[in-house]
Motif scaffolding. Structure first.
Motif: not given
Lengths: 96, 607
Positions: B242, B270-272
């Protein structure tokens, strides 16, 4: 909104980006807002509270304006916004 | 002995295939706490400056803390100290998994490994019974396969276990130790095990850890679990990845071997992206309610089937810092590092260095064994990792670590991001000056943890300007000190806040476990530990010249992104370093003064 001057005719545009886990609260990546000229960071704080229920600044997240922490900028919440300002909200960083 | 401790350390000699049990001294417990502190004391006493890190005279000191294995939250941590094959100096390292708790339940606070086995060996420890086993049939096994083989042979699926992969056997100096799918990652401790012909260790204990006040421990746990449910909810869903997007937005995410600090394809790694397409399940260490580990799986494409626990540092250093925007390739690279047995952080730095050298025409396909080693090429990421682990082509030089690379090719120094031979983590200090001091003064070379992670405070506390120098020395010192005691108690830093383990420690958990009033003394103990480690480093020849930052940080301005134009010059850094030495009580050359040794009681302790 608190922080907005009365009787101001002109507006400026600012953006607010919701990074990483904060996007869970907002359901979107960013907002572009037309803000009365002369508004301050406290206007943004009130808008975020009213729109998304986000307490900013607060212990649960981090907030920057143009890459500086909100409480790093001169005046803090009383700092005046300028056209093109970029605000970012993201979860507490704590080292990888 | 205080409650919370076993009072015993097991010493194993691989040369003689013997073992002995020795007492843990209560005076050392009350002055150094456990974990990192006591492991450093053992190192000071037994590893002289002339010891060859890959020779039989080197030792590994595994040490738990008073909270390790106790019925709190994430009491998973234990430490090691050894002479680092990567940095050629003292190394401390911190790890989760089940091994530490099981070691204590087997009746031991620590485990010392010394000597060298005649042939490839694995060890089993069941309560007080130690056995030596032939690991020759497992030669070349991946670290993951070795863990499974040990568990099957031992007959205990819930045991704690550690192993090395083929890279450790080949003495690759960036080899890690796989501990129950967690890692003693940095500094190359896997190569120390390899040098001792030690393929793995498994431990199972059935004893209880005594507590001074069990009811109070239970009440503290209950409150902490409730706190963590909200305060660490983001960790549970997104894990440490994140941080990728925020750090990129702050202009602090190393990109293409630290040539810039902003990655234009951040959205793809990224984390998404990770949660949406790759996370198979969460992973929790011993007694952890947060479960920040993310087990990722690639479901389609050329890397289909790749599985790895993917953390922020790994994503940052195998991803953007290699110009890689394909998350599946990062998972595959992560898996390869884990299985072959090398540290993802040092590997990421080695790959990014190779890519820059290749793009600048300083090496060719002859060096890379045909690999088109350009930034952003996933096949290059995979291929170079394989070269390092197998010591082939340029991988044989990279396997010597940055210390070895600079020694062999000093003209490449300007492209290497390390301090004391330890490559940088995934933060660019040109975006946060305190992070520069963190890297420079960390007691194990450039490290964001041991060195004191300051970025949140630099941005949010209201006391600092992220680009300024004022106050940063005290900030970094306090972060280093608090980390030193946290590394000594046996609890994960992710949950420390719920127990009052800050730079101004509060709470009663240590008192409830041990019966001893540790909490008011924690920062004093921490400073003693940090000072002891610096005394060791001084003895190994470390001075001010070794605390300086690499040329890229001090001589090159960032060319793009939110931090465009930023730099941390030698002159700027020197301001912070002088302040820091003064606060530490070290002289102008970074040597601990006699007065400082006395202040922290080291003259009595180090006799």
């Amino acid at each position: 909104m608190s922080g907005a001057p009365n009787g101001t005719a002109t507006t400026i545009t600012i953006s607010i980006r919701y990074l990483s886990a904060i996007r869970e609260n907002t359901g979107k990546r960013q907002d572009a807002l037309a803000v009365p000229a002369g508004s301050t960071l406290s206007w943004v704080a009130a808008w975020l509270q009213e729109t998304y229920g986000l307490a900013v600044p607060g212990p649960a997240l981090m907030s920057t304006i143009n890459g500086y922490g909100w409480n790093q900028v001169s005046g803090g919440l009383s700092a005046e916004l300028h056209d093109g300002d970029e605000i970012a909200l993201f979860p507490l960083l704590s080292g990888g | 002995m205080l409650k919370g401790y076993c009072g015993k350390v097991l010493r194993v000699n691989l040369t003689t295939r013997t073992s002995s049990v020795e007492p843990l001294k209560e005076t050392e417990v009350t002055t150094l706490l456990g974990g990192r502190g006591i492991a450093a004391k053992y190192y000071y006493d037994e590893i002289g400056p002339g010891v060859n890190e890959l020779g039989p005279e080197n030792k590994i000191f595994f040490m738990t803390g008073p909270l390790t294995g106790t019925p709190l939250v994430s009491t998973t941590k234990f430490q090691l100290a050894t002479k680092s094959p990567e940095t050629r100096m003292y190394l401390c390292s911190n790890c989760g998994g089940d091994f530490g708790p099981q070691l204590k339940q087997a009746g031991f606070d620590g485990l010392i490994i010394e000597g060298k086995a005649a042939g490839l060996t694995w060890l089993s420890l069941k309560d007080g019974t130690l056995e030596f086993h032939d690991a020759a049939p497992w030669k070349g096994f991946t670290s993951v396969k070795t863990l499974a083989a040990m568990r099957e042979a031992f007959g205990e699926t819930k045991a704690g276990a550690m192993s090395i992969g083929p890279a450790g056997e080949l003495l690759v100096r960036i080899s890690y130790i796989n501990v129950d799918e967690r890692a003693f990652g940095r500094g190359g401790p896997g190569a120390v095990m390899g040098s001792k012909n030690l393929k793995g260790i498994i431990v199972k204990g059935s004893g209880d850890i005594s507590l001074a006040d069990a009811e109070k421990v239970a009440a503290i746990r209950k409150a902490a679990v409730a706190d963590l449910k909200t305060s660490r909810a983001n960790h549970t869903k997104f894990g440490t990845p994140q941080y990728i997007e925020p750090l990129n937005t702050l202009g602090c995410l190393p990109t293409r071997n630290y040539q810039t600090a902003y990655f234009e394809d951040c959205d793809k790694v990224d984390a998404h992206e990770m949660v949406a397409h790759y996370v198979k399940k969460n992973y929790a260490c011993y007694r952890c309610t947060v479960a920040c580990g993310k087990m990722c799986e690639v479901k389609e494409g050329p890397y289909k089937g790749a599985v790895a626990r993917t953390e922020f540092e790994t994503v940052g250093l195998l991803g953007p810092n290699c110009g890689i925007s394909d998350f599946a390739a990062i998972v595959k690279g992560n898996q390869l590092c884990d299985e072959l047995g090398i540290d993802t952080m040092s590997a990421g730095n080695a790959v990014s260095l190779t890519m820059e050298l290749y793009e600048k025409g300083l090496i060719t396909k002859q060096d890379t064994m045909g690999i088109e080693a350009r930034f952003g090429n996933p096949e290059a990421l995979i291929g170079i990792i394989e070269l390092i682990a197998a010591r082939k082509g340029i991988g044989d030089l990279l396997a010597e670590g940055m210390y070895g690379v600079k020694k062999a090719r000093p003209e490449w120094k300007r492209y290497i991001l390390d301090v004391k031979g330890m490559p940088f983590a995934a933060y660019d200090p040109r975006g946060f000056t305190g992070n520069g001091l963190t890297n420079g003064t960390s007691n194990r070379g450039a490290c964001h943890n041991v060195g004191g992670w300051t970025i949140r405070a630099e941005l949010q506390s209201g006391k600092y300007d992220r680009y300024a120098l004022e106050g940063k020395a005290a900030l970094v010192k306090a972060a280093q000190d608090s980390r030193a005691y946290v590394d000594s108690i046996g609890m994960c830093t992710v949950v420390r806040g719920a127990f009052g383990f800050s730079e101004a420690p509060t709470g009663e958990v240590l008192e409830a476990v041990t019966g001893y009033p540790f909490t008011p003394k924690l920062m004093e103990i921490a400073q003693r530990i940090y000072c002891l480690e610096r005394v060791i480093l001084n003895r190994e020849g470390i001075r001010r010249r070794d605390d300086l930052l690499p040329e890229r940080i001090t001589k090159e301005t960032l060319p793009s992104g939110p931090t465009k134009g930023r730099i941390l010059t030698e002159e700027m850094y020197d301001v912070m370093l002088k302040d820091y030495y003064g606060l530490r009580g070290w002289d102008a050359d970074g040597v601990v003064t006699e007065e400082t040794k006395s202040k922290w009681g080291l003259k009595e302790l180090l006799v």
